[in-house]
Design a protein around this motif. Structure first.
Motif, PDB file in Angstrom:
ATOM      1  N   PHE A 294      -1.813   0.999 -18.809  1.00 55.20           N
ATOM      2  CA  PHE A 294      -1.485   0.569 -17.453  1.00 55.20           C
ATOM      3  C   PHE A 294      -1.458  -0.963 -17.420  1.00 55.20           C
ATOM      4  CE2 PHE A 294      -3.049   4.816 -16.908  1.00 55.20           C
ATOM      5  CZ  PHE A 294      -2.423   5.316 -15.788  1.00 55.20           C
TER       6      PHE A 294
ATOM      7  N   LEU B 194      -5.441  -1.148 -21.239  1.00 55.76           N
ATOM      8  CA  LEU B 194      -4.855  -2.281 -20.524  1.00 55.76           C
ATOM      9  C   LEU B 194      -4.402  -3.317 -21.544  1.00 55.76           C
ATOM     10  CD1 LEU B 194      -7.356  -2.743 -17.551  1.00 55.76           C
ATOM     11  CD2 LEU B 194      -4.952  -2.053 -17.383  1.00 55.76           C
TER      12      LEU B 194
ATOM     13  N   ASN C 241       1.476  -1.508  -7.553  1.00 59.75           N
ATOM     14  CA  ASN C 241       0.123  -1.274  -8.045  1.00 59.75           C
ATOM     15  C   ASN C 241      -0.045   0.163  -8.561  1.00 59.75           C
ATOM     16  OD1 ASN C 241      -2.600  -1.218  -8.534  1.00 59.75           O
ATOM     17  ND2 ASN C 241      -3.140  -2.327  -6.666  1.00 59.75           N
TER      18      ASN C 241
ATOM     19  N   LEU D 248      -3.934   5.179 -12.268  1.00 63.29           N
ATOM     20  CA  LEU D 248      -4.970   4.861 -13.259  1.00 63.29           C
ATOM     21  C   LEU D 248      -6.244   5.674 -12.963  1.00 63.29           C
ATOM     22  CD1 LEU D 248      -5.824   1.251 -14.470  1.00 63.29           C
ATOM     23  CD2 LEU D 248      -7.592   2.935 -14.079  1.00 63.29           C
ATOM     24  N   GLN D 249      -6.628   5.707 -11.690  1.00 60.92           N
ATOM     25  CA  GLN D 249      -7.824   6.483 -11.301  1.00 60.92           C
ATOM     26  C   GLN D 249      -7.626   7.962 -11.592  1.00 60.92           C
ATOM     27  OE1 GLN D 249     -10.552   5.188 -10.615  1.00 60.92           O
ATOM     28  NE2 GLN D 249      -9.948   3.082 -10.186  1.00 60.92           N
TER      29      GLN D 249
ATOM     30  N   GLN E  42      -2.765   1.527  -9.540  1.00 59.88           N
ATOM     31  CA  GLN E  42      -4.207   1.813  -9.544  1.00 59.88           C
ATOM     32  C   GLN E  42      -4.513   3.282  -9.227  1.00 59.88           C
ATOM     33  OE1 GLN E  42      -6.191  -0.626 -10.522  1.00 59.88           O
ATOM     34  NE2 GLN E  42      -8.035   0.650 -10.453  1.00 59.88           N
TER      35      GLN E  42
ATOM     36  N   LEU F  51      -3.055  -4.287 -14.568  1.00 62.92           N
ATOM     37  CA  LEU F  51      -3.701  -4.607 -13.290  1.00 62.92           C
ATOM     38  C   LEU F  51      -2.722  -5.458 -12.493  1.00 62.92           C
ATOM     39  CD1 LEU F  51      -7.393  -5.400 -14.361  1.00 62.92           C
ATOM     40  CD2 LEU F  51      -6.380  -3.209 -13.661  1.00 62.92           C
TER      41      LEU F  51
ATOM     42  N   TYR G 139       2.601   6.837  -6.703  1.00 68.22           N
ATOM     43  CA  TYR G 139       1.658   7.880  -7.119  1.00 68.22           C
ATOM     44  C   TYR G 139       2.287   9.258  -6.887  1.00 68.22           C
ATOM     45  CZ  TYR G 139      -2.424  10.915  -6.971  1.00 68.22           C
ATOM     46  OH  TYR G 139      -3.304  11.946  -7.192  1.00 68.22           O
TER      47      TYR G 139
ATOM     48  N   ALA H 238       2.567   1.778  -3.360  1.00 71.17           N
ATOM     49  CA  ALA H 238       1.640   2.290  -4.380  1.00 71.17           C
ATOM     50  C   ALA H 238       1.414   3.787  -4.174  1.00 71.17           C
ATOM     51  CB  ALA H 238       0.320   1.528  -4.313  1.00 71.17           C
TER      52      ALA H 238
ATOM     53  N   THR I 287       0.843  -1.204   0.000  1.00 75.12           N
ATOM     54  CA  THR I 287       0.000   0.000   0.000  1.00 75.12           C
ATOM     55  C   THR I 287       0.871   1.244   0.000  1.00 75.12           C
ATOM     56  OG1 THR I 287      -1.674  -1.203   1.210  1.00 75.12           O
ATOM     57  CG2 THR I 287      -1.870   1.177   1.235  1.00 75.12           C
TER      58      THR I 287
END
Ligand SMILES: Nc1nc2c(c(=O)[nH]1)N(C=O)[C@@H](CNc1ccc(C(=O)N[C@@H](CCC(=O)O)C(=O)O)cc1)CN2
Ligand SMILES: Nc1ncnc2c1ncn2[C@@H]1O[C@H](COP(=O)(O)OP(=O)(O)OP(=O)(O)O)[C@@H](O)[C@H]1O
Length: 209
Positions: free
Chosen positions: A54, A80, A63, A68-69, A65, A56, A37, A33, A30
């Motif tokens: 990106f 993807l 990660n 990506l968001q 993610q 998954l 970011y 990631a 976590t």
């Protein structure tokens, strides 16, 4: 950084490095990631790119993610990798839609359901974020062993599309090795971003093969 025993084969190195990233705890994952970011969200490369591929994350991969968001929120087009049903060696990039339908590829990784109309030629993307098992600061990348990314970029490197997308490896710092063995088909990365720092690859090693 791992000191690689030069007698280790690519396969042995892959096993060792995969184990290493899978050993990271959920809280380490976590944090990594979030740090990835922070490293990247305000970077000009990310801010400028409109079409970004990106992946998954699974198997202990870092990660992307949050990025990506963020990309979706900023109105970018997000893609993807999708393994083609035939030929089995081909991978394409497909845009993720609002009401996306999903399926598992043959390795159990979730991918958008095949839809040719949503696929985009790799050389028209602005950036591709590559998952990796190991990397070196010279742009070397060791992947899962399918050769999918190398095949995607092979044409690009040999032809006039040298500019193509920025090939950015995303990794945990513990995936760095001093020097990976280079194979003739390896397509070098332009940069690697880890939870800790950026590794920009000197231009001279780009498409050296
Ligand atoms: N998150 C993510 N998505 C990705 C990739 C990736 O590396 N990471 N790929 C990057 O290319 C492609 C999938 N490539 C893969 C190649 C091999 C294996 C793999 O797990 N091999 C098994 C053994 C083979 C089998 O199950 O038949 C293994 O060793 O666990 C997985 C993915 C496309 N999507
Ligand atoms: N451009 C290419 N054309 C044909 N075969 C290729 C090409 N690139 C790679 N391959 C084949 O793919 C196989 C796997 O390559 P490699 O071990 O470099 O994969 P990888 O980069 O680890 O995997 P991935 O990109 O899927 O994560 C090799 O045996 C190689 O022969």
């Amino acid at each position: 950084m791992i000191q690689v025993n030069p007698s280790l084969s690519r396969a042995q190195l892959r096993t060792q490095l995969r184990k290493q990233r899978r050993n990271l705890s959920p809280s380490q994952q976590t944090l990594a990631a979030q740090q990835l970011y922070r490293q990247f969200a305000q970077h000009p490369l990310f801010r400028r790119a409109q079409h970004i591929a990106f992946y998954l994350a699974g198997d202990g991969e870092i990660n992307p993610q949050l990025l990506l968001q963020e990309a979706l929120q900023r109105g970018k087009h997000v893609y993807l990798p999708v393994l083609s049903p035939w030929p089995k060696t081909t991978m394409v990039f497909q845009r993720v839609g609002v009401q996306q339908q999903w399926e598992k590829n043959r390795f159990g990784i979730l991918q958008p359901r095949w839809c040719a109309a949503d696929q985009r030629a790799v050389w028209t993307l602005d950036a591709v974020f590559l998952p990796l098992v190991g990397f070196d600061p010279q742009g070397g990348r060791l992947g899962m062993g399918g050769g999918f990314y190398d095949r995607c970029f092979a044409q690009l490197c040999r032809s006039a599309h040298r500019l193509g997308p920025q090939r950015i490896g995303l990794a945990h710092e513990c995936q760095r090795v001093a020097q990976l063995p280079v194979e003739p088909w390896d397509v070098p990365l332009h940069a690697v971003v880890t939870d800790q720092q950026w590794y920009a690859v000197p231009a001279s090693t780009d498409c050296a093969g």
